[in-house]
Design a protein around this motif. Structure first.
Motif, PDB file in Angstrom:
ATOM      1  N   UNK A  16       1.018  -1.124   0.097  1.00 40.26           N
ATOM      2  CA  UNK A  16      -0.004   0.058   0.092  1.00 40.26           C
ATOM      3  C   UNK A  16       0.782   1.139  -0.003  1.00 40.26           C
ATOM      4  N   UNK A  17       0.628   2.150  -0.795  1.00 38.98           N
ATOM      5  CA  UNK A  17       1.555   3.479  -1.154  1.00 38.98           C
ATOM      6  C   UNK A  17       0.476   4.760  -0.707  1.00 38.98           C
ATOM      7  N   UNK A  18       0.955   5.831  -0.368  1.00 38.42           N
ATOM      8  CA  UNK A  18       0.306   6.861  -0.001  1.00 38.42           C
ATOM      9  C   UNK A  18       0.693   7.924  -1.025  1.00 38.42           C
ATOM     10  N   UNK A  19      -0.102   8.663  -1.357  1.00 35.04           N
ATOM     11  CA  UNK A  19       0.426   9.894  -2.109  1.00 35.04           C
ATOM     12  C   UNK A  19      -0.561  11.234  -1.548  1.00 35.04           C
ATOM     13  N   UNK A  20       0.494  12.076  -1.551  1.00 32.46           N
ATOM     14  CA  UNK A  20       0.138  13.555  -1.159  1.00 32.46           C
ATOM     15  C   UNK A  20      -0.610  14.329  -2.430  1.00 32.46           C
ATOM     16  N   UNK A  21      -2.056  14.364  -2.430  1.00 29.89           N
ATOM     17  CA  UNK A  21      -2.749  14.829  -3.454  1.00 29.89           C
ATOM     18  C   UNK A  21      -3.559  16.031  -2.844  1.00 29.89           C
ATOM     19  N   UNK A  22      -3.196  17.213  -3.711  1.00 29.82           N
ATOM     20  CA  UNK A  22      -3.994  18.432  -3.467  1.00 29.82           C
ATOM     21  C   UNK A  22      -5.629  18.478  -3.571  1.00 29.82           C
ATOM     22  N   UNK A  23      -6.411  18.767  -2.639  1.00 37.24           N
ATOM     23  CA  UNK A  23      -7.609  18.636  -2.870  1.00 37.24           C
ATOM     24  C   UNK A  23      -8.528  19.537  -3.645  1.00 37.24           C
ATOM     25  N   UNK A  81      -6.156  18.464  -7.493  1.00 34.55           N
ATOM     26  CA  UNK A  81      -6.262  17.014  -7.452  1.00 34.55           C
ATOM     27  C   UNK A  81      -4.588  16.344  -7.991  1.00 34.55           C
ATOM     28  N   UNK A  82      -3.801  17.277  -8.147  1.00 33.05           N
ATOM     29  CA  UNK A  82      -2.449  16.883  -8.369  1.00 33.05           C
ATOM     30  C   UNK A  82      -1.548  16.406  -7.256  1.00 33.05           C
ATOM     31  N   UNK A  83      -0.530  15.483  -7.477  1.00 36.37           N
ATOM     32  CA  UNK A  83       0.071  14.972  -6.491  1.00 36.37           C
ATOM     33  C   UNK A  83       1.433  16.032  -6.301  1.00 36.37           C
ATOM     34  N   UNK A  84       1.411  16.417  -4.977  1.00 37.68           N
ATOM     35  CA  UNK A  84       2.512  17.391  -4.509  1.00 37.68           C
ATOM     36  C   UNK A  84       3.809  16.864  -3.985  1.00 37.68           C
ATOM     37  N   UNK A  85       4.902  17.373  -4.435  1.00 38.67           N
ATOM     38  CA  UNK A  85       6.097  16.934  -3.799  1.00 38.67           C
ATOM     39  C   UNK A  85       6.468  17.774  -2.442  1.00 38.67           C
ATOM     40  N   UNK A  86       7.223  16.915  -1.394  1.00 42.44           N
ATOM     41  CA  UNK A  86       7.177  17.482  -0.222  1.00 42.44           C
ATOM     42  C   UNK A  86       7.823  18.918  -0.139  1.00 42.44           C
ATOM     43  N   UNK A  87       8.818  19.065  -0.868  1.00 41.55           N
ATOM     44  CA  UNK A  87       9.238  20.412  -0.894  1.00 41.55           C
ATOM     45  C   UNK A  87       8.428  21.621  -1.424  1.00 41.55           C
ATOM     46  N   UNK A  88       7.208  21.199  -1.913  1.00 45.98           N
ATOM     47  CA  UNK A  88       6.301  22.335  -2.205  1.00 45.98           C
ATOM     48  C   UNK A  88       5.047  22.662  -1.424  1.00 45.98           C
TER      49      UNK A  88
END
Length: 307
Positions: free
Chosen positions: A42-49, A52-59
């Motif tokens: 199982x993997x987790x993705x940081x998605x902006x609500x 709807x795009x994946x967000x890098x930790x630096x951002x």
């Protein structure tokens, strides 16, 4: 070990260069989540609500939302403006009697190693703290966060332990303790005797993490089976539970007897006859001292049953 911080202790006009190491480590067995159906990771993705795009930790910035619903976004530059102690200095604020620090305040522990070719100042500070039995209160900044910490000596080495702030310790008052009658002298006497029979010097080596040992055994069996799953084992019969003991004196007496048997058995296993005799003598003395109260309690119990 790898140092996580370098700086110096500011002790008056004396600087003591040190390296900081994490003093403790977690030996718990780690697991990762998998899909129960096919074992896929199982993997987790940081998605902006919003987009709807994946967000890098630096951002990613940090946001605060007040109880009224107001939102504030803070950047790394905003956090840098906050007051903090010198990042590479551990200033000594005060020396206090060691017994005045409540153990509930202790948080993380770190070892301090001298970072100098001539660690005379380090040894001087450690020796002084040990001789006067005092603890130094210091400020320690790690990862942009300043904490209050206690600086003390352990086996000749300086140890830094971060402290919780006073408002981080909850104040509690349980209604269940209101109006509780004070223990009777007879109960206190028997409880003290029980404590005495179970008392010894602290030796942490005699205690083991049984949960982790059994978990490791279970995993080893699963690996040895070649199936990747834990072999089914017959369920053990549930242990019989003792009926609730209403008579506290009777419960203490039973505890004393059980404690005496354990002490005697442990001594025989270790080939130490004298401690076993000593434990037995204490048990006998306790029985003689409390023979009348126990008998009286037994009569009360019999009277209740007759009623």
């Amino acid at each position: 070990m790898r140092s996580i911080w370098k700086g110096s202790i500011a002790f008056g006009l004396v600087n003591v260069p040190v390296k900081v190491y994490t003093a403790t480590e977690d030996h718990d067995i780690r697991f990762h989540q998998v899909h129960a159906k096919d074992g896929g990771r199982i993997k987790y993705d940081r998605v902006c609500t919003v987009c709807g795009k994946s967000v890098q930790y630096a951002d990613i910035d940090k946001a605060y939302e007040s109880p009224e619903g107001d939102k504030v976004i803070l950047t790394d530059e905003d956090f840098a403006k906050l007051p903090a102690a010198e990042k590479h200095e551990i200033p000594v604020l005060q020396f206090v009697p060691s017994e005045q620090i409540d153990p509930i305040l202790f948080d993380k522990s770190y070892y301090l190693e001298p970072d100098s070719s001539t660690p005379k100042a380090y040894v001087l500070l450690a020796t002084t703290l040990e001789r006067i039995d005092r603890t130094a209160l210091v400020h320690f900044t790690l990862r942009q966060k300043t904490r209050l910490a206690a600086l003390r000596v352990r086996d000749g080495m300086l140890v830094l332990q971060t402290l919780l702030w006073p408002d981080e310790v909850r104040e509690v008052e349980f209604e269940s303790l209101d109006g509780v009658a004070a223990p009777k002298p007879q109960e206190i006497k028997m409880a003290e005797t029980l404590v005495e029979t179970m008392s010894d010097d602290f030796d942490q080596d005699q205690y083991t993490d049984e949960y982790q040992i059994e978990l490791k055994r279970l995993l080893d069996e699963a690996i040895a089976s070649g199936t990747g799953k834990v072999p089914e084992q017959p369920e053990s019969a549930p242990a019989e539970m003792d009926a609730e003991v209403v008579d506290l004196v009777a419960a203490l007496q039973r505890s004393l007897e059980a404690s005496g048997r354990r002490a005697a058995g442990g001594a025989e296993d270790n080939g130490k006859a004298k401690p076993a005799k000593k434990a037995a003598a204490k048990k006998t003395a306790a029985k003689k001292a409390d023979a009348k109260p126990v008998k009286k309690a037994a009569k009360k119990t019999a009277a209740r049953k007759g009623a």
